[in-house]
Design an enzyme around this catalytic site. Structure first.
Site: not given
Length: 604
Positions: A75-76, A158, A260, A282-283
């Site tokens: 979730p972003m 978060c 990672n 995510a990233e």
């Protein structure tokens, strides 16, 4: 920060230093106790040497509803919208989350609910994530969303400053009683499972106890991010998979690992070394949505694919801009002149033009790479050519950045002058905070003295400033609500409404003067226009939608002389309107009525 391994299909093209994250390889076989809540069966987890539990709760949910999902998109906030989820699913994502949703806003705002839960038939399985700190509000929000997703997730990970201000996310992790109450309330009252996403504590033992507490409260699936809440921004560092391994051994519910994950090799290595059921990224996904397929596409090609989905599943412009800058980050660093096109794009077409311009700008380097890939060099220290999707590796904060002496000297002079200015302001303006002083330096001409700022009267119904020209002394929102309720417009707020009554049809015209004598004239709607149905009242037939009639305030339409004055103004200001006049009265002709008919007739 160490870089992840390079994909095999591009490793032969350029010289790359192979690096990988260090994670402990030795793992002991876990033995766990029987869960007293559900009947359990023991089986082997794929890619792991530890035993897991199959039950009617967590593992049953993971196997059936989530279809044993291993590849998970995190979730972003403002970035895992429907268009991006569909693109990620095309490239191998098996489970997606909604962006983080604020429980309190979700409960209060129906528009926020509608936009947040945008989905389609192919967008499953899907988990909706919420942040909050009130068990009742969180439960209410979850009940509103449970019919539109497969599970509800509580954000306990978060680490951003806004989460600290709002008291949610990772800043709840010290309040175990509150968290347990929130999880238990959902576990006992929802039709779908409750899951949690957490960050680790500095201590392994405390992290394990934290996970057990969540499991006992009713959590059916746990995602563990292998970083503490202090690891963020330039101090992100590496995620520690050993904490995730310890949690996986200690609990009897499915566990997802996060941290990672930059290439597909990292996914497989994490599954094998931690024994988790799935891996979340995510990233890594934001920089390369094809990560789970092991591909690294060209940045403008994947961007154009995303824009196709954004056109099919509309989303805010800010979401598209954020994805464009993430995908093309390295390419835009090499071609800064194209960056302005992405920054100024106003729609999907604008982003398409920018993507094509970026492609044209990269052609020279692409040709050079094709001629001699072994000796190809670029300004950025990247494992792949800059136009290929690849992760962004944050610089180590402990390593000094390579800056040329001139730039360093310039920066030192700027910092010195800024420090002097701050010192002067702090002495001259006693009691000001550092943030206020910095704002004064950025905008020295702005008025920061509260005594000199203009004062506004408050709306009679709320605390917002009232409109200066509003005849009802209301703010625009309250005035619009009043207009809808009473069907009366407001000249000051430029709000028009039409009134329908048993006697006829009246209107409050869009008039920038103080009033109109035609406003309250009783009229009847016919196929030809508006007329008085053979009554003795004054009557005109007008195009009310476009009428803008300045009249003398206080005029009485029953007075023929006043009517003549108003109709003369109507003739002068509404020459473009389709206006037809009938005789104003059947009581006998008068000079005023003749003049009125003449004026209206000449305006046609």
């Amino acid at each position: 920060m160490q870089e992840a391994a390079t994909p095999k299909h591009l490793g032969s093209l350029i010289k790359i230093r192979s690096k990988s994250f260090e994670v402990k390889k030795d793992r002991d076989t876990s033995t766990v106790k029987q869960n007293s809540y559900y009947p359990m069966q023991m089986e082997k987890s794929e890619g792991s040497n530890c035993e897991v539990h199959s039950s009617n709760s967590g593992f049953h949910f993971w196997k059936t509803t989530l279809q044993s999902a291993k590849y998970v998109v995190a979730p972003m906030v403002d970035q895992s919208e429907l268009a991006w989820r569909m693109l990620s699913r095309k490239y191998g994502a098996e489970l997606c989350y909604t962006p983080m949703l604020h429980a309190s806003v979700f409960v209060k705002d129906p528009n926020y609910r509608r936009d947040s839960l945008q989905s389609c038939e192919q967008d499953r399985p899907l988990i909706a994530q919420f942040c909050g700190n009130d068990p009742d509000i969180f439960l209410t929000a979850a009940q509103l969303a449970e019919d539109h997703c497969d599970a509800i997730d509580l954000n306990l990970g978060c680490p951003q400053v806004i989460a600290k201000r709002g008291h949610y996310g990772a800043f709840l992790q010290d309040e175990w009683d509150l968290i347990a109450k929130m999880v238990k309330a959902c576990h006992e009252n929802l039709k779908v499972p409750i899951t949690c996403k957490v960050r680790i504590f500095p201590s392994v033992d405390k992290t394990v106890q934290y996970a057990k507490m969540l499991e006992a409260a009713g959590c059916q699936l746990l995602t563990v991010h292998g970083r503490t809440r202090e690891q963020k921004g330039r101090y992100t560092g590496k995620a520690d998979w050993s904490y995730i391994t310890a949690v996986r051994k200690a609990v009897k519910i499915p566990v997802f690992a996060n941290g990672n994950i930059q290439y597909l090799d990292d996914v497989h290595r994490c599954l094998n070394e931690t024994g988790v059921q799935g891996v979340m990224t995510a990233e890594g996904n934001l920089h390369n949505p094809a990560l789970f397929h092991g591909k690294s596409p060209v940045v403008w090609e994947i961007l154009l694919e995303y824009l196709d989905y954004a056109e099919k599943y509309p989303c805010p412009l800010s979401y598209m801009r954020g994805h464009a800058f993430k995908l093309c980050q390295h390419a835009l660093t090499a071609h800064k002149d194209v960056r302005d096109l992405f920054a100024s794009a106003k729609d999907v077409g604008g982003f398409r033009v920018a993507a094509n311009k970026l492609q044209d700008a990269c052609q020279a380097d692409i040709e050079r790479f094709k001629r001699d890939p072994i000796n190809f060099t670029q300004d950025q220290d990247l494992p792949l050519p800059y136009w290929i999707c690849q992760p962004y590796v944050r610089p180590n904060p402990n390593e000094e950045r390579k800056v040329d002496p001139e730039s360093r000297e310039l920066r030192q002079r700027i910092n010195l002058k800024r420090a002097e200015d701050i010192l002067k302001l702090s002495h001259g303006e006693a009691g000001l905070s550092m943030n206020k002083i910095k704002k004064m330096l950025k905008k020295p001409h702005k008025n920061y003295d509260p005594a000199l700022k203009p004062k506004f009267e408050s709306c009679t119904l709320c605390c917002n400033p009232k409109g200066k020209k509003c005849e009802y002394t209301l703010c625009k929102t309250c005035c619009r609500n009043r207009a809808n309720r009473e069907m009366k417009g407001c000249i000051g707020h430029n709000i028009r409404r039409r009134d329908v009554s048993e006697q006829g049809f009246t209107t409050s015209t869009k008039n920038r003067t103080s009033g109109s004598c035609l406003t309250n004239m009783p009229l009847k709607c016919t196929s030809k226009g508006l007329e008085n149905n053979n009554s003795k009242e004054h009557c005109v037939r007008l195009d009310l939608d476009n009428m803008n009639v300045p009249c003398v305030p206080g005029n009485d339409p029953s007075n023929d002389s006043n009517a003549a004055v108003c109709l003369e103004n109507l003739s002068n200001n509404c020459a473009s309107e389709k206006i037809v006049a009938k005789n104003l009265s059947e009581q006998g002709p008068s000079a005023a009525s003749d003049k009125s008919a003449h004026l209206l007739g000449s305006s046609l």
